[in-house]
Design an enzyme around this catalytic site. Sequence first.
Site, PDB file in Angstrom:
ATOM      1  N   GLY A  63       0.813  -1.206   0.000  1.00 34.69           N
ATOM      2  CA  GLY A  63       0.000   0.000   0.000  1.00 34.69           C
ATOM      3  C   GLY A  63       0.848   1.258   0.000  1.00 34.69           C
ATOM      4  CB  CYS A  64       0.064   4.704   1.061  1.00 29.30           C
ATOM      5  SG  CYS A  64       0.905   6.264   1.402  1.00 29.30           S
TER       6      CYS A  64
END
Length: 333
Positions: free
Chosen positions: A121-122
Amino acid sequence: MSSLAVAFLAPARGAVAAPAAAVRSASMKASAPPGPSGINASRAAAAVLAAVACSGARRQQGRQVRTSPTAMAGMAGLISKEQALPGRAQEMRVSEKHYVLGNPMKGPWPEGFQVCVFANGCFWGSEKGIWRLPGGGIYTTAVGYAAGWTPNPTYQEACSGMTGHTEAVQVVFDPSKISIVDILRWFWEAHDPTQGMGQGNDRGTQYRSGLYYFDDEQRQLFEASKAAYEKALAEAGKGRGPITTEIAGASDYPEGKVFYYGEDYHQQYLAKPGARPYCSAQPQVVSLPPFETWCPEELQEKYRPKLGEEFWKEHGPKPHCVIMSPDEPIQWP
């Protein structure tokens, strides 16, 4: 989101619209206030413009995005090497020292240290979770772009979906102080690895989950832990189905280079003054099963975890734990 960025979400008649996933991910991160990184409305507009430009160029050249041969079930959308942007030879410039740990950001690394590259993810929150692991075993971390085709991509290019990269973290660690299995456990438990091309609010190929190995022992650990965690999620009734995490070798990519450094303003972003406390990871609060139950027997002595169950009970990943935690490494025990 700024009016400038919003304007680009609705293209003029005849213009090519930016891919929706790229627009969402760019606007999410670019809405952070001006601070250490300068991530602001102008970055939002720039990221969207990159997506528009890439999409327009692709349309004009008659090149359509299609699922690459490496795409897995539920993870359609990766581009091929032939479709990727050309990139550049110049490497991204980053600070010499890690903002929190104070160690070098680039090699050569101390003798005996090892490297791990993952994506969940981020990368802002992903990196912070790892640099905070205790015991002094994490030497340095960096965020960047992994498992794509374009050499030395920019953030805007990665957001366009036309480089094939995913936002990733490179970890350099001392295996005498922390096991790669500890890092692997944090990786699995810190996100939902069943979400395909995205994580939480962040959608697009640049947010896919991935583990990238540098030798066969890492491959075995990655694959065995994946099978174990998939079973644990299913038994707990968590996740959206089978794990979609990509597992690939560094040697699968041009010149064996799986990881490229991201811009300096992204490095250790959440520790810097003025940073926006953003993380869309969705931990499922399901533990990786006991090490002895899934690790290949011949690897158990070498890779036995350094962090015991008491640590994980107190400090294991939970929703929003990264953004609510101090920046310094956890003191344990």
